[in-house]
Structure formats: structure tokens, C-alpha cells
Design a protein around this motif. Structure first.
Motif, PDB file in Angstrom:
ATOM      1  N   THR A  64      -7.715   3.471   5.968  1.00  0.00           N
ATOM      2  CA  THR A  64      -7.576   4.614   4.807  1.00  0.00           C
ATOM      3  C   THR A  64      -7.641   4.034   3.853  1.00  0.00           C
ATOM      4  O   THR A  64      -7.686   4.349   2.744  1.00  0.00           O
ATOM      5  N   TYR A  65      -7.468   2.492   3.341  1.00  0.00           N
ATOM      6  CA  TYR A  65      -6.971   1.916   1.388  1.00  0.00           C
ATOM      7  C   TYR A  65      -7.852   0.714   1.409  1.00  0.00           C
ATOM      8  O   TYR A  65      -7.962   0.465   0.642  1.00  0.00           O
ATOM      9  N   ASP A  80      -2.373   1.295  -8.921  1.00  0.00           N
ATOM     10  CA  ASP A  80      -2.199  -0.116  -8.411  1.00  0.00           C
ATOM     11  C   ASP A  80      -1.993  -1.637  -8.621  1.00  0.00           C
ATOM     12  O   ASP A  80      -1.151  -1.947  -8.920  1.00  0.00           O
ATOM     13  N   ALA A 136      -5.702   5.751  -7.341  1.00  0.00           N
ATOM     14  CA  ALA A 136      -4.680   5.361  -7.177  1.00  0.00           C
ATOM     15  C   ALA A 136      -4.533   4.170  -6.928  1.00  0.00           C
ATOM     16  O   ALA A 136      -3.415   3.256  -7.242  1.00  0.00           O
ATOM     17  N   LEU A 137      -5.429   3.523  -5.686  1.00  0.00           N
ATOM     18  CA  LEU A 137      -5.487   2.228  -5.197  1.00  0.00           C
ATOM     19  C   LEU A 137      -5.667   1.299  -6.949  1.00  0.00           C
ATOM     20  O   LEU A 137      -5.569   0.359  -7.083  1.00  0.00           O
ATOM     21  N   ARG A 173       1.804  -3.820   3.629  1.00  0.00           N
ATOM     22  CA  ARG A 173       1.203  -4.697   2.760  1.00  0.00           C
ATOM     23  C   ARG A 173      -0.112  -5.858   3.661  1.00  0.00           C
ATOM     24  O   ARG A 173       0.094  -6.040   4.126  1.00  0.00           O
ATOM     25  N   THR A 201      -7.560   8.492  -3.628  1.00  0.00           N
ATOM     26  CA  THR A 201      -7.605   6.947  -3.273  1.00  0.00           C
ATOM     27  C   THR A 201      -7.529   6.079  -3.756  1.00  0.00           C
ATOM     28  O   THR A 201      -6.765   5.202  -4.250  1.00  0.00           O
ATOM     29  N   THR A 261       0.072  -3.534 -10.546  1.00  0.00           N
ATOM     30  CA  THR A 261       0.823  -4.836 -10.573  1.00  0.00           C
ATOM     31  C   THR A 261      -0.074  -6.087 -10.657  1.00  0.00           C
ATOM     32  O   THR A 261       0.298  -7.112 -10.990  1.00  0.00           O
ATOM     33  N   LEU A 294       0.570  -1.255  -0.070  1.00  0.00           N
ATOM     34  CA  LEU A 294      -0.337   0.371   0.551  1.00  0.00           C
ATOM     35  C   LEU A 294       0.834   0.997   0.010  1.00  0.00           C
ATOM     36  O   LEU A 294       2.379   1.311   0.138  1.00  0.00           O
ATOM     37  N   PRO A 295       0.511   2.739  -0.623  1.00  0.00           N
ATOM     38  CA  PRO A 295       1.318   4.047  -0.306  1.00  0.00           C
ATOM     39  C   PRO A 295       2.065   4.092   1.148  1.00  0.00           C
ATOM     40  O   PRO A 295       2.816   4.300   0.991  1.00  0.00           O
ATOM     41  N   ASN A 296       1.361   3.314   2.001  1.00  0.00           N
ATOM     42  CA  ASN A 296       1.240   3.320   3.742  1.00  0.00           C
ATOM     43  C   ASN A 296       3.516   2.850   3.777  1.00  0.00           C
ATOM     44  O   ASN A 296       3.545   2.696   5.016  1.00  0.00           O
ATOM     45  N   GLY A 297       3.672   2.073   2.869  1.00  0.00           N
ATOM     46  CA  GLY A 297       4.420   1.048   3.050  1.00  0.00           C
ATOM     47  C   GLY A 297       3.881  -0.470   3.704  1.00  0.00           C
ATOM     48  O   GLY A 297       4.915  -1.542   3.097  1.00  0.00           O
TER      49      GLY A 297
END
Length: 164
Positions: free
Chosen positions: A85-86, A139, A135-136, A50, A132, A143, A45-48
Motif C-alpha cells: 500500500t505504501y 514523512d 504523505a510518504l 516499519r 499516499t 524524518t 509507515l502510516p499503518n504503524g
């Protein structure tokens, strides 16, 4: 970090997960697939952090499924609130030997046996902000496409080897 490992027999398993976690994951994936979700394991995730599983429903909802295989696993890992948040919904997946009362009431809950899973409790909804979500989704898509290409390449076959 990619989850692909082209040295193993199965390039989509990286070896970091325990056999029990993989059993829970498989059952959850089967249920989510039956629910018409696209499922991607181990997305950073954007906050690092997984996510164990991240899914996109046929209506575009994003779910994160956090796999927990023991009381200790749940107690030690306190990062799961950061996943809210995601995702639109946060769900825990576990197996029958873990007491279900340890999981928060406002999160979804599924129990897996490796051959399927049962959604015992729906998750409360927390709608994602549009930026958000975009962006997700990008990604997730990039991926998934990259992993598919790497899995294809790991077969070692060329187009000349494919019969038409």
C-alpha cells in the motif's frame, strides 16, 4: 520511534537489527545509492509498520526493501504484504545462505554480501495513489532531515569548534 541512539559510537544504528541484517542492509544501501535512490532505513509507515528500507528513485518512485536473513525470518514475518500500500515496488533483500525460491515471484529480489548487492529480479509495479505518495514523501523528507540534525548534534561540536 527514532532509530537514533546518541549513546552508541554510531548514532544511526539503534541496535535492534542483527549483524547479519545490518550486513544485508549495507549492501542493499550501496546498490540503491548506485542506482540513484535516496535511501532511508527504518521508516514507520502510516499503518504503524516499519519498513527496513524505503527509497525514492531519481524519477520519484518509492520502493520498500524488506530484509530477510533466514527461512524462519521470512516464515514468521507475515506483515510484508501490508507494505504494498505504501510503495510502487516491493523488494526483498537477503544473503547467499537463504534459498531464493522462498520469495514471492511478484516481488523484487536482491542478494547482498555487505559490500554491495545484485538485483536478481525486478519488482512488479503497483503505482501509489497521489495522496499516499505525497504523505510518504513528506514523512520521508521530514524524518531524514530530523535524523540528519540529530546526527549533527550527537557529535557534540558547536559551530565555534568548526574551522573555516
Amino acid at each position: 520511534m527514532t532509530i537514533l541512539n546518541v549513546v552508541n559510537d554510531n548514532p544511526l544504528i539503534d541496535g535492534r537489527q542483527s549483524p547479519r541484517a545490518m550486513m544485508v542492509r549495507k549492501g542493499a544501501q550501496i546498490l540503491l545509492h548506485d542506482m540513484k535512490h535516496a535511501v532511508l532505513p527504518e521508516l514507520v509507515l502510516p499503518n504503524g509498520r516499519r519498513a527496513d528500507l524505503i527509497t525514492v528513485s531519481d524519477k520519484g518512485e518509492i520502493w520498500i526493501v524488506e530484509i530477510k536473513t533466514s527461512i524462519e525470518d521470512f516464515r514468521i514475518d507475515r506483515k510484508w504484504p501490508e507494505y504494498r500500500t505504501y510503495c510502487d515496488r516491493l523488494i526483498f533483500a537477503t544473503h547467499r545462505d537463504v534459498p531464493l525460491e522462498i520469495f514471492p515471484e511478484d516481488c523484487g529480489l536482491m542478494v547482498s554480501d555487505g559490500y554491495g548487492a545484485h538485483l536478481l529480479r525486478d519488482a512488479s509495479q503497483h503505482k501509489l495513489a497521489p495522496a499516499t505518495r505525497k504523505a510518504l514523501m513528506l514523512d520521508f523528507s521530514r524524518t531524514a532531515a530530523h535524523r540528519l540534525m540529530m546526527a549533527e548534534w550527537s557529535t557534540g561540536k558547536s559551530f565555534d569548534d568548526i574551522e573555516t
